[in-house]
Design a protein around this motif. Structure first.
Motif, PDB file in Angstrom:
ATOM      1  N   LYS A 136       0.873  -1.180   0.000  1.00  0.00           N
ATOM      2  CA  LYS A 136       0.000   0.000   0.000  1.00  0.00           C
ATOM      3  C   LYS A 136       0.909   1.230   0.000  1.00  0.00           C
ATOM      4  CE  LYS A 136      -3.589  -2.696   0.568  1.00  0.00           C
ATOM      5  NZ  LYS A 136      -2.856  -3.976   0.629  1.00  0.00           N
ATOM      6  N   ILE A 137       0.951   1.926  -1.141  1.00  0.00           N
ATOM      7  CA  ILE A 137       1.912   3.022  -1.298  1.00  0.00           C
ATOM      8  C   ILE A 137       1.227   4.366  -1.546  1.00  0.00           C
ATOM      9  CG2 ILE A 137       3.745   1.510  -2.130  1.00  0.00           C
ATOM     10  CD1 ILE A 137       3.066   2.439  -4.967  1.00  0.00           C
ATOM     11  N   GLU A 138      -0.064   4.477  -1.186  1.00  0.00           N
ATOM     12  CA  GLU A 138      -0.736   5.758  -1.377  1.00  0.00           C
ATOM     13  C   GLU A 138      -0.033   6.859  -0.574  1.00  0.00           C
ATOM     14  OE1 GLU A 138      -4.194   2.720  -1.167  1.00  0.00           O
ATOM     15  OE2 GLU A 138      -2.166   2.971  -0.359  1.00  0.00           O
ATOM     16  N   ASN A 139       0.163   7.979  -1.235  1.00  0.00           N
ATOM     17  CA  ASN A 139       0.706   9.189  -0.580  1.00  0.00           C
ATOM     18  C   ASN A 139       2.104   9.008   0.005  1.00  0.00           C
ATOM     19  OD1 ASN A 139      -1.699  10.755  -1.046  1.00  0.00           O
ATOM     20  ND2 ASN A 139      -2.662   9.658   0.640  1.00  0.00           N
ATOM     21  N   ILE A 140       2.878   8.063  -0.523  1.00  0.00           N
ATOM     22  CA  ILE A 140       4.278   8.013  -0.088  1.00  0.00           C
ATOM     23  C   ILE A 140       4.988   9.258  -0.629  1.00  0.00           C
ATOM     24  CG2 ILE A 140       4.412   5.504   0.083  1.00  0.00           C
ATOM     25  CD1 ILE A 140       5.860   5.517  -2.629  1.00  0.00           C
ATOM     26  N   HIS A 141       5.957   9.719   0.103  1.00  0.00           N
ATOM     27  CA  HIS A 141       6.662  10.942  -0.271  1.00  0.00           C
ATOM     28  C   HIS A 141       8.112  10.596  -0.591  1.00  0.00           C
ATOM     29  CE1 HIS A 141       7.668  15.070  -0.667  1.00  0.00           C
ATOM     30  NE2 HIS A 141       8.287  15.195   0.502  1.00  0.00           N
ATOM     31  N   THR A 142       8.449  10.630  -1.888  1.00  0.00           N
ATOM     32  CA  THR A 142       9.812  10.290  -2.303  1.00  0.00           C
ATOM     33  C   THR A 142      10.637  11.529  -2.630  1.00  0.00           C
ATOM     34  OG1 THR A 142       9.028   9.981  -4.573  1.00  0.00           O
ATOM     35  CG2 THR A 142       9.143   8.024  -3.188  1.00  0.00           C
ATOM     36  N   GLY A 143      10.050  12.716  -2.510  1.00  0.00           N
ATOM     37  CA  GLY A 143      10.776  13.946  -2.811  1.00  0.00           C
ATOM     38  C   GLY A 143      10.818  14.230  -4.302  1.00  0.00           C
ATOM     39  N   LYS A 144      11.344  15.390  -4.657  1.00  0.00           N
ATOM     40  CA  LYS A 144      11.429  15.783  -6.063  1.00  0.00           C
ATOM     41  C   LYS A 144      12.417  14.927  -6.834  1.00  0.00           C
ATOM     42  CE  LYS A 144      10.059  20.620  -5.373  1.00  0.00           C
ATOM     43  NZ  LYS A 144      10.445  22.050  -5.556  1.00  0.00           N
ATOM     44  N   VAL A 145      13.491  14.514  -6.182  1.00  0.00           N
ATOM     45  CA  VAL A 145      14.481  13.641  -6.823  1.00  0.00           C
ATOM     46  C   VAL A 145      14.825  12.511  -5.864  1.00  0.00           C
ATOM     47  CG1 VAL A 145      15.464  15.445  -8.281  1.00  0.00           C
ATOM     48  CG2 VAL A 145      16.409  15.068  -6.005  1.00  0.00           C
ATOM     49  N   LEU A 146      15.122  11.347  -6.425  1.00  0.00           N
ATOM     50  CA  LEU A 146      15.549  10.218  -5.617  1.00  0.00           C
ATOM     51  C   LEU A 146      17.024  10.361  -5.239  1.00  0.00           C
ATOM     52  CD1 LEU A 146      13.891   7.242  -7.533  1.00  0.00           C
ATOM     53  CD2 LEU A 146      13.030   8.455  -5.535  1.00  0.00           C
ATOM     54  N   LYS A 147      17.449   9.548  -4.294  1.00  0.00           N
ATOM     55  CA  LYS A 147      18.843   9.602  -3.836  1.00  0.00           C
ATOM     56  C   LYS A 147      19.801   9.361  -4.991  1.00  0.00           C
ATOM     57  CE  LYS A 147      22.030   7.572  -0.479  1.00  0.00           C
ATOM     58  NZ  LYS A 147      22.173   6.629   0.668  1.00  0.00           N
ATOM     59  N   GLN A 148      19.556   8.290  -5.778  1.00  0.00           N
ATOM     60  CA  GLN A 148      20.432   7.979  -6.914  1.00  0.00           C
ATOM     61  C   GLN A 148      20.380   9.066  -7.975  1.00  0.00           C
ATOM     62  OE1 GLN A 148      18.700   5.786  -5.252  1.00  0.00           O
ATOM     63  NE2 GLN A 148      19.759   3.838  -5.087  1.00  0.00           N
ATOM     64  N   GLU A 149      19.227   9.683  -8.146  1.00  0.00           N
ATOM     65  CA  GLU A 149      19.097  10.762  -9.135  1.00  0.00           C
ATOM     66  C   GLU A 149      19.947  11.959  -8.732  1.00  0.00           C
ATOM     67  OE1 GLU A 149      15.500  13.386 -11.217  1.00  0.00           O
ATOM     68  OE2 GLU A 149      15.048  11.810  -9.763  1.00  0.00           O
ATOM     69  N   ARG A 150      19.936  12.287  -7.458  1.00  0.00           N
ATOM     70  CA  ARG A 150      20.758  13.399  -6.971  1.00  0.00           C
ATOM     71  C   ARG A 150      22.241  13.085  -7.146  1.00  0.00           C
ATOM     72  NH1 ARG A 150      23.249  13.858  -2.368  1.00  0.00           N
ATOM     73  NH2 ARG A 150      22.048  12.165  -1.404  1.00  0.00           N
ATOM     74  N   LEU A 151      22.632  11.854  -6.830  1.00  0.00           N
ATOM     75  CA  LEU A 151      24.038  11.452  -6.987  1.00  0.00           C
ATOM     76  C   LEU A 151      24.449  11.454  -8.456  1.00  0.00           C
ATOM     77  CD1 LEU A 151      24.144   8.508  -4.419  1.00  0.00           C
ATOM     78  CD2 LEU A 151      25.160  10.776  -4.143  1.00  0.00           C
ATOM     79  N   ALA A 152      23.514  11.057  -9.335  1.00  0.00           N
ATOM     80  CA  ALA A 152      23.803  11.061 -10.772  1.00  0.00           C
ATOM     81  C   ALA A 152      24.030  12.477 -11.276  1.00  0.00           C
ATOM     82  CB  ALA A 152      22.657  10.405 -11.535  1.00  0.00           C
ATOM     83  N   ASN A 153      23.200  13.402 -10.829  1.00  0.00           N
ATOM     84  CA  ASN A 153      23.346  14.798 -11.257  1.00  0.00           C
ATOM     85  C   ASN A 153      24.665  15.390 -10.762  1.00  0.00           C
ATOM     86  OD1 ASN A 153      20.846  14.855 -12.576  1.00  0.00           O
ATOM     87  ND2 ASN A 153      19.754  15.445 -10.714  1.00  0.00           N
ATOM     88  N   GLU A 154      25.048  15.025  -9.535  1.00  0.00           N
ATOM     89  CA  GLU A 154      26.316  15.528  -8.992  1.00  0.00           C
ATOM     90  C   GLU A 154      27.500  14.942  -9.766  1.00  0.00           C
ATOM     91  OE1 GLU A 154      26.370  14.593  -4.869  1.00  0.00           O
ATOM     92  OE2 GLU A 154      24.809  16.059  -4.323  1.00  0.00           O
ATOM     93  N   ALA A 155      27.429  13.644 -10.076  1.00  0.00           N
ATOM     94  CA  ALA A 155      28.515  13.004 -10.826  1.00  0.00           C
ATOM     95  C   ALA A 155      28.625  13.583 -12.230  1.00  0.00           C
ATOM     96  CB  ALA A 155      28.274  11.494 -10.895  1.00  0.00           C
ATOM     97  N   GLU A 156      27.495  13.857 -12.855  1.00  0.00           N
ATOM     98  CA  GLU A 156      27.502  14.442 -14.193  1.00  0.00           C
ATOM     99  C   GLU A 156      28.092  15.840 -14.166  1.00  0.00           C
ATOM    100  OE1 GLU A 156      24.423  13.759 -17.744  1.00  0.00           O
ATOM    101  OE2 GLU A 156      23.641  15.102 -16.198  1.00  0.00           O
TER     102      GLU A 156
END
Length: 327
Positions: A136-156
């Motif tokens: 049951k994942i209604e209204n889970i809050h994952t933020g604007k970016v995921l952890k890996q997405e933030r790390l990918a942007n920093e690495a890029e």
């Protein structure tokens, strides 16, 4: 002094410290990563520990066997704070995790099948490889970016393209798993949002100036990969307005008179000409073609491009809108 040595040495820079009795390792039973919590009594012990106000931040539940555990903070507006918790490969099938704060935690490859994760805070949490079936994942809050997405942007940004590529692949996998989980639960709006993010992560893995990446970006801009009909409307309105300005400076013919912007005209006259051009732009975009205004010179090329784009955009809007509504 002896009391200090007997207390758990877990401490966070934010000021959180554990005061539970320490094991020989210097950490308490729950914070010690070397102790695998797979005993049958661990479920009841952890529930009692949480209810008794024990510090849940940073506890290590790596490979823990906790099926059906109840970690809901009943009759409270906020759930238990389990920030920085390690839940790698933890068995949480059927667990009750409503409103838990799992910020900065690791749920990598955790088993959340049939678990209730409704309203959980998963900001900057490692969600790679989770088993979501039936969760049951209604209204889970994952933020604007995921952890890996933030790390990918920093690495890029730092020029570490191989590292960025790996993180983008992980992020795409996470969004795909979340999308499938949302679809199974009938949460189609959430699934559509995760689909857009999944395809965006796929785009980032393409060569920077490749045709496929540019095409993918255009589809995202125009319609959000088929999930944003408002983008189609916004693009249509922008195109109509821009073409109206171009018609104002390239000229239109009306009843033998050329309507074109001139500095010698009064403001009211030029404004009236613009509204006439705006009217013609709408008529051309929608391919109505009343024939009262006709293009001249460069206006012909602009009108041809606008008419072609308009017919395509209207069809695109119908497809996107119907797709959203039929869900």
């Amino acid at each position: 002094m002896n009391q200090k040595r007997s207390q758990c040495c877990y401490h966070e820079d934010e000021g959180f410290s554990c005061t539970e009795p320490a094991e020989p390792s210097g950490l308490c039973y729950w914070h010690d990563p070397k102790i695998i919590k797979d005993k049958p009594e661990d479920i009841a012990r952890l529930e009692e520990y949480a209810r008794g106000g024990g510090m849940l931040r940073g506890i290590s539940l790596k490979r823990a066997q906790l099926p059906g555990i109840d970690l809901v903070r009943h009759h409270q507006k906020t759930g238990f704070d389990m920030s920085h918790v390690e839940l790698y490969r933890a068995n949480l099938q059927g667990a009750h995790m409503f409103n838990l704060n799992l910020q900065n935690a690791s749920l990598m490859k955790a088993d959340l099948r049939e678990a209730n994760v409704h309203c959980a805070n998963l900001v900057n949490t490692n969600l790679l490889g989770i088993k979501w079936n039936g969760a049951k994942i209604e209204n889970i809050h994952t933020g604007k970016v995921l952890k890996q997405e933030r790390l990918a942007n920093e690495a890029e940004r730092l020029g570490e393209h191989e590292i960025a590529q790996d993180y983008f692949e992980q992020t795409e996998e996470i969004y795909r798993d979340l999308r499938k989980a949302a679809e199974r639960e009938g949460l189609f709006a959430m699934a559509g949002n995760y689909l857009r993010k999944e395809l965006t992560m796929r785009r980032h893995q393409m060569p920077k100036y490749s045709y496929s990446r540019m095409l993918s970006k255009m589809i995202d801009i125009f319609c959000g990969y088929g999930e944003a009909p408002t983008r189609v409307i916004g693009f249509s309105m922008g195109l109509i307005f821009v073409c109206a300005l171009l018609y104002l400076f390239t000229g239109l013919n009306y009843d033998g008179n050329v309507h074109i912007f001139k500095l010698s005209n009064s403001f009211t006259t030029n404004l009236s000409l613009f509204f006439n051009c705006l009217y013609y732009s709408v008529v051309t975009f929608t391919t109505l073609g009343y024939g009262d205004f006709t293009p001249i010179g460069y206006s012909r090329a602009i009108a041809a491009i606008e008419a072609f784009t308009g017919s395509f955009t209207i069809a695109l809007f119908v497809v996107v809108f119907v797709k959203k509504m039929t869900r």
